[in-house]
Design a protein around this motif. Structure first.
Motif, PDB file in Angstrom:
ATOM      1  N   GLY A 312       0.826  -1.217   0.000  1.00  0.00           N
ATOM      2  CA  GLY A 312       0.000   0.000   0.000  1.00  0.00           C
ATOM      3  C   GLY A 312       0.853   1.258   0.000  1.00  0.00           C
ATOM      4  O   GLY A 312       2.079   1.200  -0.048  1.00  0.00           O
ATOM      5  N   VAL A 313       0.143   2.409   0.108  1.00  0.00           N
ATOM      6  CA  VAL A 313       0.859   3.692   0.044  1.00  0.00           C
ATOM      7  C   VAL A 313       1.753   3.869   1.260  1.00  0.00           C
ATOM      8  O   VAL A 313       2.910   4.293   1.161  1.00  0.00           O
ATOM      9  CB  VAL A 313      -0.159   4.859  -0.043  1.00  0.00           C
ATOM     10  CG1 VAL A 313       0.568   6.198  -0.047  1.00  0.00           C
ATOM     11  CG2 VAL A 313      -1.009   4.719  -1.298  1.00  0.00           C
ATOM     12  N   ILE A 314       1.213   3.502   2.444  1.00  0.00           N
ATOM     13  CA  ILE A 314       2.010   3.664   3.667  1.00  0.00           C
ATOM     14  C   ILE A 314       3.268   2.814   3.592  1.00  0.00           C
ATOM     15  O   ILE A 314       4.359   3.252   3.930  1.00  0.00           O
ATOM     16  CB  ILE A 314       1.163   3.284   4.907  1.00  0.00           C
ATOM     17  CG1 ILE A 314      -0.101   4.146   4.890  1.00  0.00           C
ATOM     18  CG2 ILE A 314       1.979   3.440   6.185  1.00  0.00           C
ATOM     19  CD1 ILE A 314      -0.605   4.621   6.187  1.00  0.00           C
ATOM     20  N   GLY A 315       3.088   1.560   3.089  1.00  0.00           N
ATOM     21  CA  GLY A 315       4.241   0.665   2.927  1.00  0.00           C
ATOM     22  C   GLY A 315       5.283   1.294   2.008  1.00  0.00           C
ATOM     23  O   GLY A 315       6.486   1.240   2.284  1.00  0.00           O
ATOM     24  N   LEU A 316       4.808   1.903   0.938  1.00  0.00           N
ATOM     25  CA  LEU A 316       5.713   2.513  -0.043  1.00  0.00           C
ATOM     26  C   LEU A 316       6.492   3.678   0.569  1.00  0.00           C
ATOM     27  O   LEU A 316       7.703   3.819   0.370  1.00  0.00           O
ATOM     28  CB  LEU A 316       4.871   3.008  -1.234  1.00  0.00           C
ATOM     29  CG  LEU A 316       5.520   2.902  -2.606  1.00  0.00           C
ATOM     30  CD1 LEU A 316       5.862   1.448  -2.928  1.00  0.00           C
ATOM     31  CD2 LEU A 316       4.576   3.453  -3.680  1.00  0.00           C
ATOM     32  N   VAL A 317       5.780   4.492   1.341  1.00  0.00           N
ATOM     33  CA  VAL A 317       6.431   5.643   1.986  1.00  0.00           C
ATOM     34  C   VAL A 317       7.476   5.163   2.990  1.00  0.00           C
ATOM     35  O   VAL A 317       8.611   5.656   3.029  1.00  0.00           O
ATOM     36  CB  VAL A 317       5.371   6.538   2.685  1.00  0.00           C
ATOM     37  CG1 VAL A 317       6.044   7.618   3.524  1.00  0.00           C
ATOM     38  CG2 VAL A 317       4.445   7.163   1.652  1.00  0.00           C
ATOM     39  N   LYS A 318       7.076   4.166   3.787  1.00  0.00           N
ATOM     40  CA  LYS A 318       8.016   3.633   4.783  1.00  0.00           C
ATOM     41  C   LYS A 318       9.240   3.047   4.092  1.00  0.00           C
ATOM     42  O   LYS A 318      10.367   3.194   4.556  1.00  0.00           O
ATOM     43  CB  LYS A 318       7.334   2.542   5.612  1.00  0.00           C
ATOM     44  CG  LYS A 318       6.408   3.073   6.681  1.00  0.00           C
ATOM     45  CD  LYS A 318       5.992   1.918   7.579  1.00  0.00           C
ATOM     46  CE  LYS A 318       4.920   2.340   8.567  1.00  0.00           C
ATOM     47  NZ  LYS A 318       4.267   1.172   9.166  1.00  0.00           N
TER      48      LYS A 318
END
Ligand SMILES: [Fe+2]
Ligand SMILES: [Fe+2]
Length: 353
Positions: A312-318
């Protein structure tokens, strides 16, 4: 903690073909430049080394005996996964050498280089096939021809090949001999017969490293000036990769009675000592700041793995955050002071560990 379980031959191929920063790669190089190499500055040492290859003292070593049938047993699941991961990444490295050396052999007519590459291909092909027999015991043999045809290749200039291959042969020696000595002292921890082969096996790797040492000593410009920045880069890249990769296999190390930190720093000490035959600089791997840096790198790598799993987006940012942290840490490690020494008159080293 292996990223993905190895349960089928497809899983094995996916593992062998994976292109993460820490997975073993396949290489191509500038064959015309390899063909131009002149070994005359180190003629006496070079001829003595080729005679050792010719003698082939390991010609009868890579045969399986009854212990493979008698001693192979069911392993606890976590250990079995990490052991399979270890075998697959080892066979990929061995075969990577085999393919590279064989391509160089086919593309050159310089007799010194052609002869060396013939011997190196012979040895690495034995090593890869020997590991493959153990994978086949689990029904998980690697299709090496398919791997050769389908794995991505990275282009490396000859000098990068020399630095990287020299180090991976010598670190390979240091890893195998350290495991062998540990299991020699603690035979009850030898959970698979393949480890009994490591002593004579690692002497092949040691000699392969000697060959690249002589190539570099015959071309001393590779070992001074701005090229030392590359030497430094490859030293750090090889050490850091090993440190991160080994720490993804806790059960394997526990089973052998080795603490990954102690094991890795022992392997670094041996490799650093040997590499003084070619490199006038070495990394101070025992400095507390260096060790703290490697631990941060490990933390960042775990962070990337967790973020990938999260998705997901959060995973990508992290993931972006952890990647930045890893790059920053690598740069800091790269900038740490190194030790300097003169190159010894005597170019060759004996495998005395
Ligand atoms: Fe090998
Ligand atoms: Fe090798």
């Amino acid at each position: 903690m292996t990223a993905q379980a190895i349960e089928s031959r497809d899983d094995v191929m996916r593992h062998a073909k994976s292109e993460t920063l820490i997975s073993p790669r396949f290489y191509k190089t500038d064959y015309a430049a390899m063909n131009r190499l002149d070994m005359s500055p180190v003629r006496a040492e070079w001829d003595a080394m080729l005679a050792e290859y010719e003698g082939d003292n390991n010609h009868d070593h890579f045969q399986r005996d009854a212990s493979f049938k008698d001693e192979i047993r069911e392993l606890p699941p976590e250990l079995q996964q990490e052991f399979l991961d270890f075998l697959v990444s080892s066979i990929t490295s061995e075969y990577s050498g085999c393919v590279l050396y064989n391509e160089i052999r086919k593309h050159v007519d310089n007799p010194d280089i052609k002869q060396l590459m013939t011997y190196l291909t012979r040895d690495e092909s034995r090593h890869a096939n020997f590991i493959n027999a153990s994978l086949r015991d689990y029904g998980l043999g690697v299709d090496l021809a398919n791997l050769k045809a389908t794995k991505a290749y990275t282009y490396f200039k000859p000098k990068y090949i020399f630095y990287a291959t020299y180090l991976s042969e010598k670190i390979g020696y240091a890893r195998y001999i350290t495991i062998y000595r540990q299991l020699e002292r603690h035979p009850d921890k030898r959970f698979h017969p393949i480890f009994k082969w490591f002593e004579r096996w690692c002497n092949d790797e040691f000699r392969h490293g000697e060959s690249f040492a002589l190539i570099m000593r015959a071309n001393p410009h590779l070992l001074r000036g701005a090229n030392l920045l590359w030497v430094r880069f490859f030293l750090l890249a090889v050490y850091a990769t090993m440190f991160v990769r080994d720490h993804t296999r806790p059960a394997l190390h526990i089973a052998m009675g080795l603490d990954p930190d102690t094991y890795d720093y022992r392997v670094f000490d041996i490799t650093t000592e040997i590499s003084k035959q070619v490199f006038p600089i070495s990394l101070d791997t025992n400095a507390p700041a260096f060790r703290a840096g490697l631990n941060r790198l490990l933390e960042a790598s775990d962070g990337v793995t967790r973020a990938k799993a999260q998705g997901g987006v959060i995973g990508l940012v992290k993931r972006a955050g952890w990647t930045l942290a890893a790059v920053g840490t690598f740069v800091k490690l790269y900038c740490m002071p190194v030790k300097r020494h003169d190159l010894p008159q005597q170019m060759r080293v004996a495998p005395a560990w």
